[in-house]
Scaffold this motif. Sequence first.
Motif, PDB file in Angstrom:
ATOM      1  N   SER A 255      16.527   1.607 -10.750  1.00 32.17           N
ATOM      2  CA  SER A 255      16.121   2.382  -9.571  1.00 32.17           C
ATOM      3  C   SER A 255      15.501   1.485  -8.507  1.00 32.17           C
ATOM      4  O   SER A 255      15.805   1.616  -7.316  1.00 32.17           O
ATOM      5  CB  SER A 255      15.121   3.473  -9.981  1.00 32.17           C
ATOM      6  OG  SER A 255      15.684   4.351 -10.929  1.00 32.17           O
ATOM      7  N   GLU A 256      14.647   0.560  -8.938  1.00 29.71           N
ATOM      8  CA  GLU A 256      14.026  -0.361  -7.990  1.00 29.71           C
ATOM      9  C   GLU A 256      15.063  -1.272  -7.352  1.00 29.71           C
ATOM     10  O   GLU A 256      15.022  -1.534  -6.143  1.00 29.71           O
ATOM     11  CB  GLU A 256      12.964  -1.193  -8.694  1.00 29.71           C
ATOM     12  CG  GLU A 256      11.715  -0.425  -9.078  1.00 29.71           C
ATOM     13  CD  GLU A 256      10.674  -1.292  -9.763  1.00 29.71           C
ATOM     14  OE1 GLU A 256       9.494  -0.920  -9.774  1.00 29.71           O
ATOM     15  OE2 GLU A 256      11.045  -2.371 -10.285  1.00 29.71           O
ATOM     16  N   ALA A 257      15.992  -1.790  -8.162  1.00 28.50           N
ATOM     17  CA  ALA A 257      16.992  -2.719  -7.645  1.00 28.50           C
ATOM     18  C   ALA A 257      17.903  -2.039  -6.623  1.00 28.50           C
ATOM     19  O   ALA A 257      18.224  -2.620  -5.576  1.00 28.50           O
ATOM     20  CB  ALA A 257      17.815  -3.289  -8.794  1.00 28.50           C
ATOM     21  N   VAL A 258      18.329  -0.835  -6.921  1.00 27.35           N
ATOM     22  CA  VAL A 258      19.194  -0.103  -5.982  1.00 27.35           C
ATOM     23  C   VAL A 258      18.416   0.237  -4.716  1.00 27.35           C
ATOM     24  O   VAL A 258      18.949   0.131  -3.607  1.00 27.35           O
ATOM     25  CB  VAL A 258      19.744   1.176  -6.649  1.00 27.35           C
ATOM     26  CG1 VAL A 258      20.472   2.048  -5.626  1.00 27.35           C
ATOM     27  CG2 VAL A 258      20.690   0.812  -7.787  1.00 27.35           C
ATOM     28  N   THR A 259      17.160   0.611  -4.875  1.00 23.81           N
ATOM     29  CA  THR A 259      16.327   0.908  -3.708  1.00 23.81           C
ATOM     30  C   THR A 259      16.201  -0.318  -2.809  1.00 23.81           C
ATOM     31  O   THR A 259      16.323  -0.215  -1.578  1.00 23.81           O
ATOM     32  CB  THR A 259      14.935   1.370  -4.154  1.00 23.81           C
ATOM     33  OG1 THR A 259      15.044   2.550  -4.943  1.00 23.81           O
ATOM     34  CG2 THR A 259      14.052   1.673  -2.947  1.00 23.81           C
ATOM     35  N   MET A 260      15.974  -1.493  -3.414  1.00 19.09           N
ATOM     36  CA  MET A 260      15.858  -2.712  -2.618  1.00 19.09           C
ATOM     37  C   MET A 260      17.179  -3.087  -1.957  1.00 19.09           C
ATOM     38  O   MET A 260      17.191  -3.690  -0.888  1.00 19.09           O
ATOM     39  CB  MET A 260      15.356  -3.856  -3.494  1.00 19.09           C
ATOM     40  CG  MET A 260      13.890  -3.745  -3.856  1.00 19.09           C
ATOM     41  SD  MET A 260      13.242  -5.216  -4.686  1.00 19.09           S
ATOM     42  CE  MET A 260      13.970  -5.020  -6.316  1.00 19.09           C
ATOM     43  N   THR A 263      17.471  -0.279   0.964  1.00 16.62           N
ATOM     44  CA  THR A 263      16.365  -0.162   1.924  1.00 16.62           C
ATOM     45  C   THR A 263      15.584  -1.470   1.920  1.00 16.62           C
ATOM     46  O   THR A 263      16.146  -2.535   1.723  1.00 16.62           O
ATOM     47  CB  THR A 263      15.435   1.013   1.565  1.00 16.62           C
ATOM     48  OG1 THR A 263      14.874   0.794   0.268  1.00 16.62           O
ATOM     49  CG2 THR A 263      16.190   2.337   1.561  1.00 16.62           C
ATOM     50  N   ALA A 264      14.290  -1.380   2.108  1.00 17.23           N
ATOM     51  CA  ALA A 264      13.428  -2.570   2.101  1.00 17.23           C
ATOM     52  C   ALA A 264      12.776  -2.726   0.727  1.00 17.23           C
ATOM     53  O   ALA A 264      12.537  -1.738   0.031  1.00 17.23           O
ATOM     54  CB  ALA A 264      12.348  -2.441   3.171  1.00 17.23           C
ATOM     55  N   PRO A 265      12.462  -3.969   0.316  1.00 22.91           N
ATOM     56  CA  PRO A 265      11.810  -4.187  -0.987  1.00 22.91           C
ATOM     57  C   PRO A 265      10.495  -3.432  -1.150  1.00 22.91           C
ATOM     58  O   PRO A 265      10.103  -3.096  -2.273  1.00 22.91           O
ATOM     59  CB  PRO A 265      11.579  -5.701  -1.010  1.00 22.91           C
ATOM     60  CG  PRO A 265      12.626  -6.257  -0.111  1.00 22.91           C
ATOM     61  CD  PRO A 265      12.802  -5.236   0.984  1.00 22.91           C
ATOM     62  N   SER A 266       9.810  -3.158  -0.042  1.00 23.80           N
ATOM     63  CA  SER A 266       8.516  -2.478  -0.126  1.00 23.80           C
ATOM     64  C   SER A 266       8.638  -1.047  -0.649  1.00 23.80           C
ATOM     65  O   SER A 266       7.645  -0.442  -1.078  1.00 23.80           O
ATOM     66  CB  SER A 266       7.843  -2.458   1.248  1.00 23.80           C
ATOM     67  OG  SER A 266       8.675  -1.817   2.198  1.00 23.80           O
ATOM     68  N   TRP A 267       9.872  -0.497  -0.632  1.00 21.17           N
ATOM     69  CA  TRP A 267      10.075   0.858  -1.131  1.00 21.17           C
ATOM     70  C   TRP A 267      10.187   0.901  -2.652  1.00 21.17           C
ATOM     71  O   TRP A 267      10.051   1.967  -3.253  1.00 21.17           O
ATOM     72  CB  TRP A 267      11.353   1.456  -0.528  1.00 21.17           C
ATOM     73  CG  TRP A 267      11.190   1.920   0.885  1.00 21.17           C
ATOM     74  CD1 TRP A 267      11.279   1.158   2.005  1.00 21.17           C
ATOM     75  CD2 TRP A 267      10.897   3.249   1.321  1.00 21.17           C
ATOM     76  NE1 TRP A 267      11.059   1.917   3.131  1.00 21.17           N
ATOM     77  CE2 TRP A 267      10.832   3.221   2.729  1.00 21.17           C
ATOM     78  CE3 TRP A 267      10.689   4.461   0.660  1.00 21.17           C
ATOM     79  CZ2 TRP A 267      10.557   4.352   3.485  1.00 21.17           C
ATOM     80  CZ3 TRP A 267      10.427   5.604   1.415  1.00 21.17           C
ATOM     81  CH2 TRP A 267      10.362   5.536   2.817  1.00 21.17           C
ATOM     82  N   ALA A 268      10.444  -0.231  -3.303  1.00 20.59           N
ATOM     83  CA  ALA A 268      10.733  -0.242  -4.738  1.00 20.59           C
ATOM     84  C   ALA A 268       9.614   0.355  -5.597  1.00 20.59           C
ATOM     85  O   ALA A 268       9.889   1.157  -6.494  1.00 20.59           O
ATOM     86  CB  ALA A 268      11.064  -1.660  -5.198  1.00 20.59           C
ATOM     87  N   PRO A 269       8.329  -0.016  -5.387  1.00 19.41           N
ATOM     88  CA  PRO A 269       7.280   0.563  -6.241  1.00 19.41           C
ATOM     89  C   PRO A 269       7.176   2.075  -6.143  1.00 19.41           C
ATOM     90  O   PRO A 269       6.734   2.734  -7.090  1.00 19.41           O
ATOM     91  CB  PRO A 269       5.996  -0.107  -5.730  1.00 19.41           C
ATOM     92  CG  PRO A 269       6.453  -1.356  -5.050  1.00 19.41           C
ATOM     93  CD  PRO A 269       7.776  -1.004  -4.444  1.00 19.41           C
ATOM     94  N   ILE A 270       7.576   2.637  -4.989  1.00 21.61           N
ATOM     95  CA  ILE A 270       7.502   4.088  -4.824  1.00 21.61           C
ATOM     96  C   ILE A 270       8.381   4.780  -5.856  1.00 21.61           C
ATOM     97  O   ILE A 270       8.035   5.852  -6.379  1.00 21.61           O
ATOM     98  CB  ILE A 270       7.921   4.480  -3.393  1.00 21.61           C
ATOM     99  CG1 ILE A 270       6.962   3.865  -2.371  1.00 21.61           C
ATOM    100  CG2 ILE A 270       7.996   5.992  -3.232  1.00 21.61           C
ATOM    101  CD1 ILE A 270       7.359   4.105  -0.928  1.00 21.61           C
TER     102      ILE A 270
END
Length: 288
Positions: A255-260, A263-270
Amino acid sequence: MPGFSLPSASLLAQSILSGIFVGALYGLLGLGLSLSWGLLRFINLAHFAFAFLAAYLCWQMATLGADPLLTLAVLVPLFFAIGAGLHALMARFAVTPFNSLLITFGLTGIVEALIQSIWTADFRKLESSYAEQKFKIGVLYFPVPELITFAFAVGLSFAVWAVLRHTDLGKALRAAAEDAPIAAAFGVNQRLNGLLLAGFAAALASVAGVCLALSFTLAPSQIYAWVGVVFAAVMLGGLGRAFGPLLAGTLIGVSEAVTMAVTAPSWAPIVSFSLLILVLVLRPGRVG
């Protein structure tokens, strides 16, 4: 959404693969914590500090010429002894789960200061024969360090599952976690079993530390960067479950990898913490 972009199919596939590898490390880091928390009721925040201490010791031995994987012959028994000793101390003073959280948080700070005093706050990168090795299948790249981590995560999760389900020790541990007085009445040696499990959990932290050293640049302050996401993997996967942290870690990593990627890497922890909140709110009975 600002910053949203659709990646190419090859980039998306590589991102998913990278997420699986990172998720395997989340699962490997979370496995020992899940066992100690779920079966011993011992919330060991120092688990992360042990992993980083093992990573630095691996780096130190590798700079002296040792193969990083062979350092496990030293690190696994060393951290087994540390984990068992810490559990014996906690049991001696009948530390409650909440107090174990506070005590091991303080211990984490002590280990961080120890690491910084010995190796300084500078970044350390392990140079090994595995670092630049990778396989290519189609358009996808499979780095050897990440493959090693994945193999350890899957193999150890399967081994833990087999022990918990098909051995007398595993049945005794699960029985004691369910009802300690009844398990003791039937002859379960909770003290010995607790020492073995706590030592094994710390040994798992040392394996995760070597995998950290193989793939990531090390810095003492990074200990706390891993706490939140691994805690999320442990809670999502369920406490005391062999495959839970690995499956949840993989879900979070992908989920984090696809989000990055989109979008932007800063969205991954969300993503990881949103998943955790959803599970806690919608299916609280599944946690633990």
